[in-house]
Design a protein around this motif. Sequence first.
Motif, mmCIF file in Angstrom:
data_model
loop_
_atom_site.group_PDB
_atom_site.id
_atom_site.type_symbol
_atom_site.label_atom_id
_atom_site.label_comp_id
_atom_site.label_asym_id
_atom_site.label_seq_id
_atom_site.Cartn_x
_atom_site.Cartn_y
_atom_site.Cartn_z
ATOM 1 N N PHE A 259 0.866 -1.185 0.000
ATOM 2 C CA PHE A 259 0.000 0.000 0.000
ATOM 3 C C PHE A 259 0.896 1.226 0.000
ATOM 4 N N PHE A 260 0.460 2.224 -0.762
ATOM 5 C CA PHE A 260 1.219 3.455 -0.818
ATOM 6 C C PHE A 260 0.351 4.641 -0.429
ATOM 7 N N PRO A 262 0.545 8.845 -0.260
ATOM 8 C CA PRO A 262 1.381 9.993 -0.610
ATOM 9 C C PRO A 262 1.552 10.930 0.577
ATOM 10 N N ARG A 300 -5.204 2.627 6.769
ATOM 11 C CA ARG A 300 -5.828 3.852 7.291
ATOM 12 C C ARG A 300 -4.918 4.538 8.297
ATOM 13 N N VAL A 303 -2.440 6.718 6.679
ATOM 14 C CA VAL A 303 -2.993 8.001 6.238
ATOM 15 C C VAL A 303 -3.098 8.952 7.439
ATOM 16 N N LEU A 333 -7.248 15.007 6.639
ATOM 17 C CA LEU A 333 -7.484 13.634 6.169
ATOM 18 C C LEU A 333 -8.246 13.654 4.847
ATOM 19 N N VAL A 338 -8.792 13.060 -1.226
ATOM 20 C CA VAL A 338 -8.968 13.710 -2.532
ATOM 21 C C VAL A 338 -7.699 13.580 -3.378
ATOM 22 N N LEU A 339 -6.572 13.746 -2.723
ATOM 23 C CA LEU A 339 -5.283 13.749 -3.423
ATOM 24 C C LEU A 339 -5.049 12.501 -4.267
ATOM 25 N N SER A 340 -5.489 11.347 -3.757
ATOM 26 C CA SER A 340 -5.148 10.116 -4.482
ATOM 27 C C SER A 340 -6.371 9.333 -4.949
ATOM 28 N N SER A 341 -7.530 9.993 -4.964
ATOM 29 C CA SER A 341 -8.739 9.293 -5.407
ATOM 30 C C SER A 341 -8.874 9.347 -6.925
ATOM 31 N N VAL A 342 -9.077 8.199 -7.512
ATOM 32 C CA VAL A 342 -9.300 8.142 -8.948
ATOM 33 C C VAL A 342 -10.177 6.933 -9.243
ATOM 34 N N GLU A 343 -11.098 7.106 -10.198
ATOM 35 C CA GLU A 343 -11.942 5.973 -10.592
ATOM 36 C C GLU A 343 -11.564 5.526 -11.979
ATOM 37 N N LEU A 344 -11.262 4.252 -12.104
ATOM 38 C CA LEU A 344 -10.778 3.789 -13.412
ATOM 39 C C LEU A 344 -11.790 2.961 -14.199
ATOM 40 N N ASN A 345 -12.789 2.428 -13.545
ATOM 41 C CA ASN A 345 -13.783 1.592 -14.235
ATOM 42 C C ASN A 345 -13.140 0.450 -15.021
#
Lengths: 347, 347
Positions: A259-260, A262, A300, A303, A333, A338-345
């Motif tokens: 797990f990474f 940032p 968690r 983070v 937090l 937000v910084l690393s949220s992405v949806e790829l589907n």
Amino acid sequence: MRRVKSGAKIILFTILKYFFEKNELAVLADLATFAANLGIMSLLVIGSVAFDAIETPFGKTDKIIGGAATYISMASSYLCKPVNLVAVVGGDFPQEQIHQLNSMGVNSEGLQIKEDEKSFFWSGKYSNDMNSRDTLVTELNVLGTFDPIIPQRYQGCEYLMLGNLSPDVQIKVIERLEKRPKLIAMDTMNFWMDVAMDDLRKALTMIDVLIINDEEARQLSGEYSLKKASRIIRDMGPKYLIIKKGEHGALLFHEDKVFFAPALPLEEVFDPTGAGDTFAGGFIGYLAKLDQVDFEHMKRAIVYGSAMASFCVEKFGTERLVGLTNEEINDRLKEFVVLSSVELNLD
Amino acid sequence: MRRVKSGAKIILFTILKYFFEKNELAVLADLATFAANLGIMSLLVIGSVAFDAIETPFGKTDKIIGGAATYISMASSYLCKPVNLVAVVGGDFPQEQIHQLNSMGVNSEGLQIKEDEKSFFWSGKYSNDMNSRDTLVTELNVLGTFDPIIPQRYQGCEYLMLGNLSPDVQIKVIERLEKRPKLIAMDTMNFWMDVAMDDLRKALTMIDVLIINDEEARQLSGEYSLKKASRIIRDMGPKYLIIKKGEHGALLFHEDKVFFAPALPLEEVFDPTGAGDTFAGGFIGYLAKLDQVDFEHMKRAIVYGSAMASFCVEKFGTERLVGLTNEEINDRLKEFVVLSSVELNLD
């Protein structure tokens, strides 16, 4: 050990907070014992409590309060109260600093005060880009002969954070606990790899989580690739390995999982001193609060650790760690999410 | 420009693929024009196509195919076909390498071949930790007098990726397009900041996305803090800024938003050459494929870029970028998602 329900916990914490604020330490100690016996006052922190003198491109401090256990305790106190501290200082250590820690929820019964000696002192100067620092002064003083004494009330702790200290002292702490904590996390540094590798190897067999930086992971493993290094180090004992990369975030390794998290891109890093310890404090504090030890909770916890560390670097020393509000922490937090949220589907 | 529905797109792509495979380039060119007029063949890539000779701790190559536009084209070809290439090589450049590119879906009509001259050649040697490299040889050759000619069939492209080249050449490409593309992304390097800052400043006012590394961002802005640097650079023109941090991932800045994508922790980085260009190729290829230009799609595009780059470094040069399967790419994307997924349950 019996577990109390969360309603009871809240009531107990409210009572504890009241006595902290009143500075009624004797009453508090008794309550602490009571709570510890219920299994909910279970974070033990050990490490240095010290003076630092810091110079960064932004300014210079006189002797200010520092030390790994100070940062760890302060950061974890926002998540889990009380924090049971084991450390040593000299007669020169200001009483008001101890009260400051107490007021934040840090139990100082395990803080030895050697009246005739001096506190550990470190002085360092950061380069202009903050990426390196030179140590100007290291005076071990009381830390040179530190024999960690665990107060009886601290026995039964479930979470143990061993801040950076001689591995010999770290081992002693573990051995002096009557019951092995549910989770033992440890920090160390290159210096101990150079001068106390045998003790360090022994300590590594006794712990669950090792928290070190990338440079240390490379030295400890002899491997440049952090992925390879992580396997070699976990073969030495710890099931979990956290590799901190400063402004580049942190990696958690466990079994075949990675797990990474940032680090938050900041306008300015004012003073990086203590950021790693603050990270460790947020990490262990979160786990102790949730009382869960698994990969998902550790993610968690990382983070939380990163969020606490992002405050730490905004001012000199521990300054920014005092008086944080829950809202500030929560907002930070959210920035991480937000910084690393992405949806790829993906399929 | 008219947009065709996705069913028609698929049929057209199937036909295009058939002629690629048959190596029927004349038929293909006509079809490409047809498709371009429909607004679906819209990626234009410009940059160097060159020879590299690389030495890493793992081995050494003779002259192999390299150059920014080669990596960008190959990476983007997995997402968006055809890739319309504008570049220049000498008579020494092997025809089979051009066929290789064609077979991957790269249109080489805009690849000038100067029979009596030699291709650009770069030779470099990486340090043992792969964190730095020394340039051993740079022979500009054909690149020294490169005058980018845009074939008529390439006109109307909607996505333009300007690989690292003299800003003067990058500006010419933009000026020679009859219609401004929907999105212009650009790479550059420290060298141009030193010798062609005026041209670079002009180029920056003409583009949408700048893709550079952390060191370059610091030099361009004169700011060490990447967050501050990002504002200064975006004030120079580009609305979007991507800062690549190599093994430490990449940051995307836009308005008051930041996104961070980690790099995959790899067992071994075999050869980092071209990783940044491969990243750019995956990035622009994804946007051209989806034909969407907003922050959310750019976030996803960065993950695609990172995934493609993680393949690139596994073997020498472009070796690993040839013959990737959709399944391999999809698996790599999933690794990225797992790597940074965490649920915090915040209020």
